[in-house]
Design a protein around this motif. Structure first.
Motif, PDB file in Angstrom:
ATOM      1  N   ILE A  62      13.795  -2.600 -22.190  1.00 15.92           N
ATOM      2  CA  ILE A  62      14.476  -2.431 -20.915  1.00 15.92           C
ATOM      3  C   ILE A  62      13.438  -1.972 -19.903  1.00 15.92           C
ATOM      4  N   LEU A  63      13.202  -2.799 -18.893  1.00 18.70           N
ATOM      5  CA  LEU A  63      12.235  -2.498 -17.844  1.00 18.70           C
ATOM      6  C   LEU A  63      12.929  -1.807 -16.671  1.00 18.70           C
ATOM      7  N   ALA A  64      12.197  -1.530 -15.629  1.00 16.89           N
ATOM      8  CA  ALA A  64      12.735  -0.937 -14.397  1.00 16.89           C
ATOM      9  C   ALA A  64      13.265  -2.059 -13.494  1.00 16.89           C
ATOM     10  N   ARG A 100      13.647   1.733 -23.949  1.00 16.73           N
ATOM     11  CA  ARG A 100      13.613   1.897 -22.495  1.00 16.73           C
ATOM     12  C   ARG A 100      12.219   2.399 -22.170  1.00 16.73           C
ATOM     13  N   ILE A 101      11.494   1.675 -21.336  1.00 20.54           N
ATOM     14  CA  ILE A 101      10.105   2.062 -21.133  1.00 20.54           C
ATOM     15  C   ILE A 101       9.915   2.942 -19.906  1.00 20.54           C
ATOM     16  N   GLU A 102       8.878   3.777 -20.016  1.00 19.36           N
ATOM     17  CA  GLU A 102       8.473   4.685 -18.954  1.00 19.36           C
ATOM     18  C   GLU A 102       7.133   4.276 -18.361  1.00 19.36           C
ATOM     19  N   ARG A 103       6.270   3.662 -19.194  1.00 19.19           N
ATOM     20  CA  ARG A 103       4.894   3.376 -18.787  1.00 19.19           C
ATOM     21  C   ARG A 103       4.459   2.049 -19.397  1.00 19.19           C
ATOM     22  N   VAL A 104       3.734   1.259 -18.614  1.00 19.64           N
ATOM     23  CA  VAL A 104       3.199  -0.020 -19.068  1.00 19.64           C
ATOM     24  C   VAL A 104       1.700  -0.037 -18.802  1.00 19.64           C
ATOM     25  N   THR A 105       0.937  -0.497 -19.770  1.00 23.51           N
ATOM     26  CA  THR A 105      -0.478  -0.746 -19.559  1.00 23.51           C
ATOM     27  C   THR A 105      -0.693  -2.239 -19.761  1.00 23.51           C
ATOM     28  N   ALA A 106      -1.075  -2.900 -18.681  1.00 19.38           N
ATOM     29  CA  ALA A 106      -1.266  -4.345 -18.694  1.00 19.38           C
ATOM     30  C   ALA A 106      -2.413  -4.703 -17.765  1.00 19.38           C
ATOM     31  N   ALA A 107      -3.195  -5.681 -18.164  1.00 21.05           N
ATOM     32  CA  ALA A 107      -4.328  -6.151 -17.340  1.00 21.05           C
ATOM     33  C   ALA A 107      -5.236  -4.996 -16.924  1.00 21.05           C
ATOM     34  N   VAL A 111       0.868   1.691 -15.352  1.00 21.21           N
ATOM     35  CA  VAL A 111       1.877   1.845 -14.314  1.00 21.21           C
ATOM     36  C   VAL A 111       3.019   2.704 -14.842  1.00 21.21           C
ATOM     37  N   GLU A 112       3.335   3.781 -14.117  1.00 24.47           N
ATOM     38  CA  GLU A 112       4.493   4.643 -14.438  1.00 24.47           C
ATOM     39  C   GLU A 112       5.720   4.018 -13.779  1.00 24.47           C
ATOM     40  N   LEU A 113       6.783   3.812 -14.575  1.00 23.99           N
ATOM     41  CA  LEU A 113       7.965   3.140 -14.041  1.00 23.99           C
ATOM     42  C   LEU A 113       9.138   4.059 -13.754  1.00 23.99           C
ATOM     43  N   ARG A 114       9.179   5.244 -14.301  1.00 29.25           N
ATOM     44  CA  ARG A 114      10.350   6.115 -14.088  1.00 29.25           C
ATOM     45  C   ARG A 114      10.056   7.221 -13.125  1.00 29.25           C
TER      46      ARG A 114
END
Length: 114
Positions: A62-64, A100-107, A111-114
Protein backbone atom coordinates in the motif's frame (compact mmCIF):
# COMPACT_ATOMS: atom_id res chain seq x y z
CA UNK A 1 -39.56 10.25 -0.98
CA UNK A 2 -37.31 12.84 0.67
CA UNK A 3 -36.23 10.31 3.30
CA UNK A 4 -35.23 7.82 0.62
CA UNK A 5 -33.20 10.49 -1.18
CA UNK A 6 -31.44 11.51 2.05
CA UNK A 7 -30.74 7.88 2.92
CA UNK A 8 -29.31 7.21 -0.55
CA UNK A 9 -27.10 10.30 -0.33
CA UNK A 10 -25.80 9.31 3.11
CA UNK A 11 -25.09 5.78 1.88
CA UNK A 12 -23.21 7.07 -1.16
CA UNK A 13 -20.97 9.19 1.06
CA UNK A 14 -20.38 6.46 3.66
CA UNK A 15 -19.72 3.54 1.27
CA UNK A 16 -16.20 4.59 0.18
CA UNK A 17 -15.19 5.20 3.80
CA UNK A 18 -16.44 1.77 4.83
CA UNK A 19 -14.79 0.08 1.84
CA UNK A 20 -11.41 1.73 2.45
CA UNK A 21 -9.16 -0.07 4.91
CA UNK A 22 -7.85 1.50 8.10
CA UNK A 23 -4.29 1.41 9.38
CA UNK A 24 -5.02 -0.50 12.60
CA UNK A 25 -4.59 -3.85 10.81
CA UNK A 26 -0.84 -3.13 10.38
CA UNK A 27 1.68 -3.79 13.15
CA UNK A 28 3.50 -0.47 13.65
CA UNK A 29 5.65 -1.95 16.42
CA UNK A 30 7.55 -4.17 13.97
CA UNK A 31 8.83 -2.33 10.89
CA UNK A 32 10.08 -4.56 8.07
CA UNK A 33 12.12 -3.84 4.97
CA UNK A 34 11.50 -5.61 1.68
CA UNK A 35 14.08 -5.38 -1.09
CA UNK A 36 13.30 -6.78 -4.49
CA UNK A 37 11.86 -6.19 -7.92
CA UNK A 38 8.37 -4.80 -8.36
CA UNK A 39 6.09 -7.01 -10.42
CA UNK A 40 3.24 -4.49 -10.72
CA UNK A 41 2.45 -0.90 -9.79
CA UNK A 42 -0.78 1.08 -9.76
CA UNK A 43 -0.20 4.86 -9.67
CA UNK A 44 -3.74 5.75 -8.62
CA UNK A 45 -5.87 7.33 -5.91
CA UNK A 46 -6.94 7.12 -3.14
CA UNK A 47 -3.40 5.67 -2.91
CA UNK A 48 -1.03 3.75 -5.11
CA UNK A 49 -0.30 0.07 -4.76
CA UNK A 50 2.38 -2.35 -5.90
CA UNK A 51 3.30 -6.01 -5.81
CA UNK A 52 6.72 -7.45 -5.02
CA UNK A 53 8.08 -10.98 -4.67
CA UNK A 54 9.89 -11.33 -1.34
CA UNK A 55 10.90 -14.48 0.53
CA UNK A 56 8.88 -16.70 -1.77
CA UNK A 57 5.64 -14.72 -1.42
CA UNK A 58 3.90 -12.11 -3.49
CA UNK A 59 3.51 -9.05 -1.27
CA UNK A 60 0.84 -6.40 -1.81
CA UNK A 61 2.18 -2.96 -0.97
CA UNK A 62 0.00 0.00 0.00
CA UNK A 63 1.62 3.22 -1.21
CA UNK A 64 0.77 6.85 -0.42
CA UNK A 65 -1.60 9.04 -2.49
CA UNK A 66 -0.02 10.04 -5.81
CA UNK A 67 -0.01 13.74 -4.87
CA UNK A 68 2.07 12.98 -1.76
CA UNK A 69 4.48 10.76 -3.68
CA UNK A 70 4.95 13.49 -6.29
CA UNK A 71 5.40 16.19 -3.64
CA UNK A 72 8.03 14.14 -1.81
CA UNK A 73 9.98 13.38 -5.00
CA UNK A 74 8.95 9.79 -5.74
CA UNK A 75 8.05 9.50 -9.42
CA UNK A 76 6.09 6.83 -11.19
CA UNK A 77 9.20 5.97 -13.27
CA UNK A 78 11.23 5.30 -10.08
CA UNK A 79 8.83 2.55 -9.02
CA UNK A 80 7.86 1.10 -12.40
CA UNK A 81 7.50 -2.68 -12.67
CA UNK A 82 10.91 -4.30 -13.04
CA UNK A 83 12.64 -1.71 -10.82
CA UNK A 84 14.61 -3.05 -7.85
CA UNK A 85 13.71 -1.07 -4.74
CA UNK A 86 13.66 -1.25 -0.94
CA UNK A 87 10.55 -0.44 1.05
CA UNK A 88 10.24 -0.07 4.81
CA UNK A 89 6.86 -0.22 6.48
CA UNK A 90 4.48 -2.35 8.48
CA UNK A 91 3.09 -5.79 7.72
CA UNK A 92 -0.48 -6.85 8.42
CA UNK A 93 -1.06 -8.25 11.87
CA UNK A 94 -2.92 -11.30 10.52
CA UNK A 95 0.08 -12.58 8.51
CA UNK A 96 -1.30 -11.66 5.10
CA UNK A 97 1.67 -10.72 2.87
CA UNK A 98 0.68 -7.07 2.64
CA UNK A 99 2.41 -3.99 3.95
CA UNK A 100 1.80 -0.27 4.32
CA UNK A 101 4.99 1.54 3.47
CA UNK A 102 6.60 4.52 5.15
CA UNK A 103 9.84 4.82 3.16
CA UNK A 104 11.01 3.89 -0.34
CA UNK A 105 14.55 3.73 -1.64
CA UNK A 106 14.60 3.73 -5.43
CA UNK A 107 17.05 4.96 -8.06
CA UNK A 108 19.52 5.87 -5.30
CA UNK A 109 17.03 8.14 -3.52
CA UNK A 110 15.21 7.58 -0.21
CA UNK A 111 11.74 9.10 0.08
CA UNK A 112 9.66 9.36 3.29
CA UNK A 113 5.98 8.89 2.44
CA UNK A 114 4.13 9.30 5.76
Amino acid sequence: MRRITLFAAALAVAAPAIAHHGWSSYDESKPITLTGTLTSVSWANPHGSATMRWQGKSWDVILAPTSRMDARGLTEAMIAPGQRISMTGYARRDGTPEMRIERVTAAGKTVELR
